[in-house]
Design a protein around this motif. Structure first.
Motif, PDB file in Angstrom:
ATOM      1  N   SER A  67     -15.930 -11.491 -10.058  1.00 36.55           N
ATOM      2  CA  SER A  67     -15.016 -12.705 -10.597  1.00 36.55           C
ATOM      3  C   SER A  67     -15.933 -13.884 -11.243  1.00 36.55           C
ATOM      4  O   SER A  67     -15.622 -14.539 -12.051  1.00 36.55           O
ATOM      5  CB  SER A  67     -14.701 -13.402  -9.048  1.00 36.55           C
ATOM      6  OG  SER A  67     -13.637 -12.419  -8.430  1.00 36.55           O
ATOM      7  N   GLY A 114      -5.498  -8.025   0.094  1.00 41.33           N
ATOM      8  CA  GLY A 114      -5.223  -9.517  -0.353  1.00 41.33           C
ATOM      9  C   GLY A 114      -6.019 -10.425   0.840  1.00 41.33           C
ATOM     10  O   GLY A 114      -7.020 -10.048   0.947  1.00 41.33           O
ATOM     11  N   ASN A 159     -11.319 -10.427  -2.084  1.00 40.59           N
ATOM     12  CA  ASN A 159     -10.119 -10.725  -3.026  1.00 40.59           C
ATOM     13  C   ASN A 159      -9.810 -11.961  -3.452  1.00 40.59           C
ATOM     14  O   ASN A 159      -9.060 -12.224  -4.246  1.00 40.59           O
ATOM     15  CB  ASN A 159      -9.063 -10.289  -2.230  1.00 40.59           C
ATOM     16  CG  ASN A 159      -9.029  -8.442  -2.114  1.00 40.59           C
ATOM     17  OD1 ASN A 159      -9.591  -7.816  -2.796  1.00 40.59           O
ATOM     18  ND2 ASN A 159      -8.538  -8.083  -0.521  1.00 40.59           N
ATOM     19  N   ARG A 175     -17.278  -7.784  -5.461  1.00 40.65           N
ATOM     20  CA  ARG A 175     -16.107  -8.488  -5.998  1.00 40.65           C
ATOM     21  C   ARG A 175     -16.296  -9.947  -6.311  1.00 40.65           C
ATOM     22  O   ARG A 175     -15.823 -10.220  -7.512  1.00 40.65           O
ATOM     23  CB  ARG A 175     -14.913  -8.349  -5.029  1.00 40.65           C
ATOM     24  CG  ARG A 175     -14.354  -6.982  -4.590  1.00 40.65           C
ATOM     25  CD  ARG A 175     -13.435  -6.710  -5.529  1.00 40.65           C
ATOM     26  NE  ARG A 175     -12.163  -7.131  -5.168  1.00 40.65           N
ATOM     27  CZ  ARG A 175     -10.974  -6.961  -5.919  1.00 40.65           C
ATOM     28  NH1 ARG A 175     -10.848  -6.010  -6.888  1.00 40.65           N
ATOM     29  NH2 ARG A 175      -9.935  -7.796  -5.747  1.00 40.65           N
ATOM     30  N   TRP A 235     -19.383  -5.029  -0.246  1.00 42.64           N
ATOM     31  CA  TRP A 235     -18.156  -4.999  -1.153  1.00 42.64           C
ATOM     32  C   TRP A 235     -17.579  -6.397  -1.584  1.00 42.64           C
ATOM     33  O   TRP A 235     -17.251  -6.566  -2.771  1.00 42.64           O
ATOM     34  CB  TRP A 235     -17.069  -4.381  -0.501  1.00 42.64           C
ATOM     35  CG  TRP A 235     -15.740  -3.913  -1.219  1.00 42.64           C
ATOM     36  CD1 TRP A 235     -15.478  -3.029  -2.084  1.00 42.64           C
ATOM     37  CD2 TRP A 235     -14.692  -4.412  -1.153  1.00 42.64           C
ATOM     38  NE1 TRP A 235     -14.041  -3.090  -2.635  1.00 42.64           N
ATOM     39  CE2 TRP A 235     -13.791  -4.320  -2.351  1.00 42.64           C
ATOM     40  CE3 TRP A 235     -14.148  -6.115  -0.561  1.00 42.64           C
ATOM     41  CZ2 TRP A 235     -12.425  -4.695  -2.604  1.00 42.64           C
ATOM     42  CZ3 TRP A 235     -12.985  -6.614  -1.022  1.00 42.64           C
ATOM     43  CH2 TRP A 235     -12.063  -5.949  -1.984  1.00 42.64           C
ATOM     44  N   ARG A 257      -8.381  -1.999  -0.404  1.00 41.37           N
ATOM     45  CA  ARG A 257      -9.064  -3.178   0.021  1.00 41.37           C
ATOM     46  C   ARG A 257      -8.410  -4.187  -1.036  1.00 41.37           C
ATOM     47  O   ARG A 257      -8.177  -5.413  -0.546  1.00 41.37           O
ATOM     48  CB  ARG A 257     -10.625  -3.109  -0.382  1.00 41.37           C
ATOM     49  CG  ARG A 257     -11.207  -2.248   0.746  1.00 41.37           C
ATOM     50  CD  ARG A 257     -12.806  -2.216   0.821  1.00 41.37           C
ATOM     51  NE  ARG A 257     -13.231  -1.281   1.556  1.00 41.37           N
ATOM     52  CZ  ARG A 257     -14.562  -1.182   1.874  1.00 41.37           C
ATOM     53  NH1 ARG A 257     -15.579  -1.954   1.374  1.00 41.37           N
ATOM     54  NH2 ARG A 257     -15.067  -0.524   3.052  1.00 41.37           N
ATOM     55  N   ALA A 258      -8.263  -4.071  -2.067  1.00 42.38           N
ATOM     56  CA  ALA A 258      -7.679  -4.907  -3.118  1.00 42.38           C
ATOM     57  C   ALA A 258      -6.315  -5.224  -2.609  1.00 42.38           C
ATOM     58  O   ALA A 258      -5.762  -6.511  -2.663  1.00 42.38           O
ATOM     59  CB  ALA A 258      -7.683  -4.464  -4.778  1.00 42.38           C
ATOM     60  N   HIS A 290     -11.654   2.248   0.370  1.00 43.21           N
ATOM     61  CA  HIS A 290     -11.745   1.495  -0.698  1.00 43.21           C
ATOM     62  C   HIS A 290     -10.412   1.140  -1.472  1.00 43.21           C
ATOM     63  O   HIS A 290     -10.013   0.387  -2.441  1.00 43.21           O
ATOM     64  CB  HIS A 290     -12.854   1.883  -1.648  1.00 43.21           C
ATOM     65  CG  HIS A 290     -14.244   1.457  -1.106  1.00 43.21           C
ATOM     66  ND1 HIS A 290     -14.577   0.672  -2.156  1.00 43.21           N
ATOM     67  CD2 HIS A 290     -14.826   2.227  -0.035  1.00 43.21           C
ATOM     68  CE1 HIS A 290     -16.223   0.538  -1.313  1.00 43.21           C
ATOM     69  NE2 HIS A 290     -16.086   1.381  -0.101  1.00 43.21           N
ATOM     70  N   THR A 314       0.703  -1.293   0.012  1.00 45.99           N
ATOM     71  CA  THR A 314       0.058   0.122   0.030  1.00 45.99           C
ATOM     72  C   THR A 314       0.962   1.383   0.044  1.00 45.99           C
ATOM     73  O   THR A 314       0.260   2.342   0.157  1.00 45.99           O
ATOM     74  CB  THR A 314      -0.962   0.169   1.095  1.00 45.99           C
ATOM     75  OG1 THR A 314      -0.205  -0.346   2.325  1.00 45.99           O
ATOM     76  CG2 THR A 314      -2.079  -1.252   1.083  1.00 45.99           C
TER      77      THR A 314
END
Length: 373
Positions: free
Chosen positions: A348, A236, A313, A344, A340, A232-233, A229, A201
């Motif tokens: 996917s 992981g 994730n 996600r 959220w 968040r990705a 936000h 990050t």
């Protein structure tokens, strides 16, 4: 006296020992003031509330003359990054996979302090007063550890020992006894910047500077609200803390797992827990699973928030049902994370369906490639 004290510290399980003068060091206070002034402590108001006492030992306790700095090893026998490619499992920071370090380190500190008082009396050194600290008082353990010669603060701001790497729990004893101080440790990072590059990050604005507001350890442990936000990705499958900047440090290759205190050996259920099982925890289940663990202090809701981010994730569609059950969680932060995560996972699912369709239609596969190009 100091030599005997070092020997007793080793007997009690400390692998690092040093002494620093308790007198003020202006540069230490200035660095803290600058860090707080820039707001890099985030929502940790307690850092600012007692900043004057934190800046200098004698501001906390005017009678202090020496600071005994100590380190207890929790060096792992496994690769802390081993679960990076296991999205169905949650990654817990090495330090939190075993028993709560507060209990183990403080017990040893108290034993050493009692020994010091008795030994000083036996040697005719008069009445000696002490105060022990481990992570729960306004004490700057890392700068004091550096001043006492335990190691140096690396570019990731953590203390680095040439013998034990960064896998040290730090504690300190303030005392009215004048002990000969050790020489401060010099830095040995050289041109290496692996820790800075490894941060997911970009939490390091510059070498030796940390912006806690961007740090995954802060976001998953200290931060109470919804995780921003933008991070968040990058989180992981980290559900409690982050070891990346420590794990890549070359000095950790010298750390011997055999030196680690047995109290910190990882519990099997915390070394690589399945997200599916963690998402099912209610408050009672959470308290039962994390009894005796530092994880317990963040509470079920914050922990489930973290697990939902990891679930989102993961790309694991088998988790959709459990995520959906948390959409109506009474805690709005948990519900937000569930929304959220479901979005996600839905993305996917759509990508997975699209890949399947394209694979069945050769022309479609070509058209998709053209679109990507």
């Amino acid at each position: 006296m100091k030599s005997a004290l070092s020997g007793e510290a080793q007997r009690l399980g400390f692998v690092a020992f040093g002494v620093a003068d308790a007198a003020p060091v202006p540069q230490r206070a200035e660095r803290l003031e600058q860090w707080l002034g820039d707001g890099r402590h985030g929502a940790m108001e307690w850092m600012e509330a007692r900043k004057d006492q934190r800046a200098e030992p004698q501001a906390l306790w005017p009678e202090a003359r020496s600071v005994i700095a100590l380190g207890m090893s929790y060096a792992p026998a496994h690769d802390p990054l081993a679960l990076a490619n296991a999205p169905d499992r949650g990654r817990i920071s090495v330090y939190a996979q075993g028993g709560d370090y507060h209990d183990t380190v403080k017990k040893a500190l108290k034993s050493l302090a009692r020994w010091l008082i008795a030994e000083a009396a036996r040697r005719g050194l008069g009445d000696v007063a002490v105060k022990v600290f481990v992570d729960t008082a306004p004490v700057m353990e890392k700068p004091l550890g550096e001043a006492a010669g335990l190691g140096w603060q690396g570019k990731h701001t953590n203390l680095v020992s040439r013998t034990h790497g960064s896998w040290l729990f730090l504690g300190s004893i303030y005392t009215t006894l004048d002990l000969p101080p050790d020489a401060p440790h010099s830095p040995h990072c050289g041109s290496c910047n692996r820790c800075l590059v490894a941060c997911p990050t970009d939490a390091f604005p510059a070498p030796g500077q940390l912006d806690a507001r961007r740090c995954i350890s802060y976001l998953t442990i200290e931060h109470k609200g919804p995780i921003p936000h933008e991070f968040r990705a990058a989180i992981g499958n980290r559900i409690y803390g982050c070891d990346d900047c420590l794990a890549v440090c070359p000095w950790n290759s010298f750390a011997d797992a055999a030196a680690a205190n047995l109290a910190f050996l990882p519990r099997a259920e915390l070394a690589g827990p399945k997200l599916a099982e963690l998402l099912a925890l209610d408050d009672a289940g959470f308290r039962s699973l994390f009894a005796g663990s530092p994880i317990k202090r963040i509470g079920r809701n914050r922990f489930i928030r973290n697990c939902l981010i990891a679930a989102g994730n993961s790309g694991d569609l088998n988790l959709v049902g459990q995520v959906e059950q948390l959409l109506d969680d009474p805690d709005p932060v948990v519900a937000d994370a569930a929304i959220w995560a479901l979005q996600r996972l839905s993305e996917s699912r759509n990508i997975s369906h699209e890949d399947t369709r394209m694979g069945e239609d050769g022309a479609g596969a070509v058209r998709r490639s053209d679109t990507v190009v």
